[in-house]
Design an enzyme around this catalytic site. Structure first.
Site, mmCIF file in Angstrom:
data_model
loop_
_atom_site.group_PDB
_atom_site.id
_atom_site.type_symbol
_atom_site.label_atom_id
_atom_site.label_comp_id
_atom_site.label_asym_id
_atom_site.label_seq_id
_atom_site.Cartn_x
_atom_site.Cartn_y
_atom_site.Cartn_z
ATOM 1 N N HIS A 58 -0.089 36.275 40.533
ATOM 2 C CA HIS A 58 -1.312 35.778 39.885
ATOM 3 C C HIS A 58 -2.558 36.570 40.243
ATOM 4 O O HIS A 58 -3.664 36.115 39.975
ATOM 5 C CB HIS A 58 -1.578 34.320 40.275
ATOM 6 C CG HIS A 58 -0.550 33.348 39.797
ATOM 7 N ND1 HIS A 58 -0.689 32.646 38.619
ATOM 8 C CD2 HIS A 58 0.633 32.972 40.325
ATOM 9 C CE1 HIS A 58 0.365 31.864 38.461
ATOM 10 N NE2 HIS A 58 1.182 32.048 39.488
ATOM 11 N N LYS A 94 -15.856 27.599 36.534
ATOM 12 C CA LYS A 94 -14.713 28.210 37.220
ATOM 13 C C LYS A 94 -15.083 28.353 38.687
ATOM 14 O O LYS A 94 -16.252 28.167 39.046
ATOM 15 C CB LYS A 94 -14.393 29.577 36.623
ATOM 16 C CG LYS A 94 -15.609 30.516 36.549
ATOM 17 C CD LYS A 94 -15.268 31.876 35.954
ATOM 18 C CE LYS A 94 -15.150 31.874 34.440
ATOM 19 N NZ LYS A 94 -13.833 32.241 33.956
ATOM 20 N N ARG A 95 -14.115 28.669 39.552
ATOM 21 C CA ARG A 95 -14.443 28.925 40.946
ATOM 22 C C ARG A 95 -15.496 30.026 41.055
ATOM 23 O O ARG A 95 -15.546 30.940 40.227
ATOM 24 C CB ARG A 95 -13.174 29.323 41.714
ATOM 25 C CG ARG A 95 -12.265 28.169 41.995
ATOM 26 C CD ARG A 95 -12.896 27.147 42.902
ATOM 27 N NE ARG A 95 -13.053 27.665 44.232
ATOM 28 C CZ ARG A 95 -12.295 27.316 45.275
ATOM 29 N NH1 ARG A 95 -11.345 26.405 45.131
ATOM 30 N NH2 ARG A 95 -12.499 27.838 46.459
ATOM 31 N N LYS A 148 -15.824 37.176 39.380
ATOM 32 C CA LYS A 148 -16.030 36.392 38.154
ATOM 33 C C LYS A 148 -17.468 36.523 37.629
ATOM 34 O O LYS A 148 -17.769 36.121 36.516
ATOM 35 C CB LYS A 148 -15.673 34.924 38.396
ATOM 36 C CG LYS A 148 -14.186 34.712 38.720
ATOM 37 C CD LYS A 148 -13.882 33.253 39.015
ATOM 38 C CE LYS A 148 -12.475 33.016 39.537
ATOM 39 N NZ LYS A 148 -11.439 32.973 38.468
ATOM 40 N N THR A 163 -7.480 30.767 32.479
ATOM 41 C CA THR A 163 -6.921 29.726 31.619
ATOM 42 C C THR A 163 -8.055 28.861 31.068
ATOM 43 O O THR A 163 -7.907 28.262 30.002
ATOM 44 C CB THR A 163 -5.901 28.846 32.385
ATOM 45 O OG1 THR A 163 -6.446 28.523 33.670
ATOM 46 C CG2 THR A 163 -4.583 29.565 32.560
ATOM 47 N N LYS A 221 -8.927 27.055 27.299
ATOM 48 C CA LYS A 221 -9.339 25.667 27.057
ATOM 49 C C LYS A 221 -10.628 25.623 26.241
ATOM 50 O O LYS A 221 -10.779 24.792 25.340
ATOM 51 C CB LYS A 221 -9.507 24.932 28.387
ATOM 52 C CG LYS A 221 -8.177 24.800 29.142
ATOM 53 C CD LYS A 221 -8.361 24.455 30.612
ATOM 54 C CE LYS A 221 -7.064 24.717 31.384
ATOM 55 N NZ LYS A 221 -7.269 24.765 32.855
HETATM 56 C C1 26Q Z 1 -3.459 32.355 50.050
HETATM 57 C C2 26Q Z 1 -3.269 32.428 51.416
HETATM 58 C C3 26Q Z 1 -3.934 31.570 52.280
HETATM 59 C C4 26Q Z 1 -4.800 30.621 51.750
HETATM 60 C C5 26Q Z 1 -4.990 30.542 50.383
HETATM 61 C C6 26Q Z 1 -4.335 31.420 49.531
HETATM 62 C C7 26Q Z 1 -4.564 31.326 48.070
HETATM 63 C C8 26Q Z 1 -4.758 30.098 47.466
HETATM 64 C C9 26Q Z 1 -4.976 30.001 46.103
HETATM 65 C C10 26Q Z 1 -4.566 32.456 47.281
HETATM 66 C C11 26Q Z 1 -4.782 32.350 45.916
HETATM 67 C C12 26Q Z 1 -4.985 31.121 45.317
HETATM 68 C C13 26Q Z 1 -5.219 30.935 43.887
HETATM 69 C C14 26Q Z 1 -5.155 31.884 42.997
HETATM 70 C C15 26Q Z 1 -5.429 31.629 41.583
HETATM 71 O O1 26Q Z 1 -5.809 30.543 41.204
HETATM 72 N N1 26Q Z 1 -5.227 32.625 40.738
HETATM 73 C C16 26Q Z 1 -5.471 32.452 39.317
HETATM 74 O O2 26Q Z 1 -4.259 32.075 38.695
HETATM 75 C C17 26Q Z 1 -4.475 31.729 37.341
HETATM 76 C C18 26Q Z 1 -3.163 31.224 36.770
HETATM 77 O O3 26Q Z 1 -2.269 32.272 36.589
HETATM 78 C C19 26Q Z 1 -5.004 32.915 36.572
HETATM 79 O O4 26Q Z 1 -5.300 32.489 35.274
HETATM 80 C C20 26Q Z 1 -6.281 33.459 37.234
HETATM 81 O O5 26Q Z 1 -6.682 34.648 36.599
HETATM 82 C C21 26Q Z 1 -6.007 33.727 38.708
HETATM 83 O O6 26Q Z 1 -7.207 34.115 39.364
#
Ligand code: 26Q
Length: 835
Positions: A373, A564-565, A570, A672, A676
């Site tokens: 991702h 979004k976050r 972004k 995503t 929406k």
């Molecule tokens: C990893 C290690 C330790 C702590 C946290 C994490 C961690 C947690 C959440 C790393 C990444 C995330 C989330 C990533 C994320 O939300 N990515 C998004 O995924 C979406 C679904 O595929 C995409 O549409 C977005 O582009 C992408 O940023």
């Protein structure tokens, strides 16, 4: 499940108080639950009691379908998708379950007849915020589509006691408040203590020879944690398939530190209990950043081991031989967060079930598939080797062995290429020794996918290039999608009604049917209705903003939304720079003819991400000045919506005219939210990044506001030595924006406040805001002009909705089923004799 027929129970009525769907039955059931579950009678009941009574009423109806589903899947020994994800961002359950059960209107009427308002009851629900953003929400959309497509599936994850923090805004800054989502109880889950399992941590390994003279390894752990599953039923839209979300909660094992207990160290023993429970205490609030924390690794092995042991239990219960594991289950790894599962399954098969290595490896590779991702290097998970070894000594040995076989294969395919071997190794030897989880995921899976066409291409060319050259056949694209049930039907009832009135309601399951709306684009009265519907929804959001932010916004203005976050890639601060540009233009000439706009922001920043928090402060600071400057004459308004969540998102998407999707090209894997918004008739201003590329292809270039550098431009510009200050010195309007922020005009004269942000932009500008600024601002001018032509804008809005069918998560999930999971639908009927 063993289903014994009990003749004594055979004539129980099916249409009873706990399953019937008529308004009368629903009312009776609701009052029963208020009385017998909440222990309240109407005069003393709170809104929350009423919500709970209604939730249990709905849950009863789910349980009937859930049990029929379990019985059917068991009888058919159906191949099952196991979706492993550290996050599931489910959103509130009640409304969605009413929709999927097909009783939304009946329940609305039933509660009205009891003098209650359904919307108020729906408001009561504390949503389970067990995810950060896109990745967790994607998992939730996929579960909705799996059940709707009648595919047997289990979602496995962690039952965090505290989900993503609640965001407050104090003096323009984000503050974090713990999310106590379970404090009033969770009516949707069922604890299953009888299926609890144990997970080992720490300690050392020993070799021994078994009774067959085989050399084996035994892991002697330092501690053991118990995982208790909590199940939530997930019903498909108008199907009887009710799948399971199984989340693990950590507890101390029954026999916790018994010696300490007996020796009188009662508090010491209880202290250990507290540390085991820490494993599922809190969701890490980082999105797209891996920090390599010990507790995070412990969470990962915890839920992964629980889930794999659960699959082995199911296998045994259905009397499937262990060698058929990969026939029974197909396991999807939602990013690398659960990728330790590859080593854990090997351990379970080799150490605990005595399978030979090669057979175990074949089963493992056949079982797993991996979704990536991210393209951001800082998000790729790598674990410090010493820490990894301390917590998972046996897994490290297994990873070494996998690596040994793997690197031999690399050498065979690419002789005399030691650099390649070092680059591909599961162990990074250069940055203090580290375990590379993405490499483990690639080696241990039979399929690897990106989440949008561009993202998959960039994975193949860049981030995972060596792996693509090694295993080209493993790589696939699976463009993301979103569920139209939650994100149109439930969240946008007005637009849904308008659409259904024209083309019927088939679009809810077959989103491509929205294309039929195209034939109404030239129908002026339809356009009028479309515009009015959108306008009413904007008025509703305006009322909400008035109530919560105390800001009056004009529903005739462009609702320009970025939700979004918060992350530098972004580029919410590029949006902020546009606002300051318009403000400067007004200050220069207060009578300038400007299209009124309401800029709306929502989103959380990771608590430790200083620059992201400073961007939030900047937006709120700009809001304070712009909203209150009489020269602006209410033509611009800036609103920050506190505590953006799924519940909130459902309010926001329907009200947008313009969707901001402005990440630096090559950084957003898919997005995503972009889907929406467009599905709900917003136009997109966006870069050629992630799924924006495909959205633009679908809706037509003429219905999409494109600007900025392409991913290739970005690489080229960086390679040629990017100098952001060049743009600052050569674009006076840009210079004026930066200078005004620096001057303290937005910070009550404080010239230091935003310096860290401005310095980073002028010196590095990692995400190329200055390079894209002029393209962006000029593109926004085209937006403003286009909005002035209401007929034309409405045409574009209709065409956006009409052409978004591709982005249903039903399509995504069908693609996974066909190309990766090889699973078929299994129909569930309600006639099943359960007793
Ligand atoms: C990893 C290690 C330790 C702590 C946290 C994490 C961690 C947690 C959440 C790393 C990444 C995330 C989330 C990533 C994320 O939300 N990515 C998004 O995924 C979406 C679904 O595929 C995409 O549409 C977005 O582009 C992408 O940023």
């Amino acid at each position: 499940m063993q289903i014994a027929r009990n003749p004594a129970l055979a004539d129980i009525r099916v249409e009873d108080d706990r399953t019937g769907l008529s308004i009368e039955t629903l009312k009776r059931a609701f009052l029963d639950n208020l009385f017998y579950i909440q222990g309240k009678f109407p005069r003393l009941a709170s809104k929350n009691d009423y919500y709970m009574a209604l939730a249990y009423t709905v849950r009863d109806r789910l349980l009937q379908r859930w049990l029929s589903t379990a019985a059917t899947y068991t009888e058919n020994a159906s191949r099952t998708v196991a979706y492993l994800s550290a996050e599931f961002l489910m959103g509130p359950q009640l409304g969605n379950n009413l929709i999927n059960l097909g009783i939304y209107d009946a329940v609305k009427q039933a509660v009205e007849e009891l003098g209650l308002d359904l919307d108020e009851l729906l408001e009561q629900e504390d949503e389970p915020g067990l995810g950060n953003g896109g990745l967790g929400r994607l998992a939730a959309c996929f579960l909705d589509s799996l059940a709707t497509l009648e595919i047997p599936a289990i979602g496995y994850g962690i039952r965090y006691e505290f989900g993503i923090f609640s965001q407050g805004i104090r003096d323009g800054w984000q503050v974090e408040i713990t999310d106590k989502w379970l404090s009033r109880g969770n009516p949707w889950e069922l604890a299953r203590p009888e299926w609890a399992v144990e997970v080992k941590l720490g300690g050392h390994t020993e070799t021994y020879t078994d009774e067959h003279g085989q050399r084996r390894v035994r892991w002697v752990p330092y501690e053991v944690v118990k995982g208790v599953p909590y199940d939530t039923p997930l019903l498909g839209y108008r199907t009887n398939n009710c799948n399971t979300l199984r989340l693990w909660s950590a507890e101390a094992p029954e026999s916790f530190d018994f010696e300490a207990f007996n020796s009188g160290d009662y508090l010491g023993a209880v202290y250990d209990k507290v540390t085991s429970e820490n494993l599922s205490k809190v969701l890490y609030p980082n999105d797209n950043l891996s920090q390599g924390k010990r507790l995070r690794l412990a969470q990962q092995i915890f839920f992964v081991s629980c889930s794999l042991q659960d699959m082995l239990r199911i296998l045994q219960q259905q009397q499937v031989p262990i060698t058929d594991f990969a026939k029974k289950f197909t396991i999807q790894l939602n990013d690398t967060h659960p990728s330790i599962a590859i080593a854990e399954l090997m351990r379970l098969l080799v150490d605990e079930r005595g399978l030979p290595w090669d057979l175990a490896w074949q089963i493992t590779q056949n079982s797993f598939a991996y979704t990536n991702h991210t393209l951001l290097p800082e998000a790729l998970e790598c674990w410090d080797l010493a820490m990894f070894e301390q917590m998972l000594p046996r897994h490290l040995q297994i990873i070494y062995e996998i690596n040994h076989h793997f690197l031999e294969a690399v050498r065979a395919k690419f002789p005399n290429d030691n650099d390649r071997v070092a680059r591909m190794s599961l162990i990074d030897e250069n940055n203090g020794r580290r375990v590379r989880m993405a490499h483990l995921a690639c080696v241990g899976s039979h399929a690897i996918n990106g989440v949008a066409a561009l993202h998959t291409e960039l994975l193949k060319q860049d981030v995972l290039r060596d792996f693509y050259e090694m295993y080209p056949e493993k790589f696939q694209n699976k463009t993301n999608g979103v569920t139209p049930r939650r994100f149109v039907l439930l969240s946008n009832p007005r637009l849904s009604k308008l659409i259904t009135g024209k083309i019927g309601d088939n679009w809810v399951r077959h989103l491509d049917d929205l294309r039929q709306l195209e034939s109404y684009v030239e129908d002026a009265s339809f356009r009028e209705e479309w515009w009015k519907t959108k306008h009413t929804i904007k008025e509703e959001l305006a009322a909400y903003i008035k109530q919560h932010n105390g800001i009056t916004v004009d529903p005739y203005s462009i609702f320009d939304i970025q939700a979004k976050r918060f992350h530098e890639y972004k580029r919410q601060h590029l949006n902020a720079m546009h606002i300051v540009t318009l403000y400067n233009r007004i200050k220069r000439n207060p009578n300038i003819d400007i299209t009124p706009r309401t800029f709306i922001f929502g989103g959380k920043a990771a608590p430790g991400y200083f620059i992201a928090k400073l961007i939030i402060k900047l937006i709120n600071s700009i809001a304070e000045v712009v909203n209150n400057d009489p020269d602006v004459r209410d033509r611009l308004k800036v609103v920050f919506l506190e505590n953006y969540s799924v519940k909130f998102a459902q309010r926001v998407y329907p009200a947008a005219d313009l969707s901001e999707q402005i990440s630096t090209a090559g950084k957003e894997a898919s997005g995503t939210g972009n889907m929406k918004f467009a599905l709900n008739g917003a136009l997109t201003i966006g870069t050629l990044d992630g799924a924006n590329v495909e959205i633009r292809e679908e809706v037509g270039a003429e219905n999409f506001f494109l600007f900025g550098l392409t991913a290739q431009d970005v690489y080229a510009l960086r390679a040629s030595g990017y100098d952001p200050s060049h743009y600052y010195h050569n674009d006076w309007e840009l210079k004026e924006v930066i200078d005004r922020i620096a001057s303290g005009d937005f910070s009550r004269g404080d010239r230091n406040l935003f310096q860290p942000l401005l310095e980073s932009l002028l010196n590095w500008d990692t995400y190329l805001l200055l390079a894209d600024y002029r393209f962006y601002v000029d593109c926004q001018e085209r937006v403003s002009q286009a909005y002035r032509n209401r007929e034309h804008w409405t045409r574009m809005s209709i065409l956006n909705s009409a052409r978004m069918g591709k982005f249903s998560s039903d399509r995504s999930v069908r693609d996974y089923c066909r190309d990766i999971w090889k699973v078929q639908p299994v129909k569930v009927s309600l006639d099943k004799q359960l007793f």
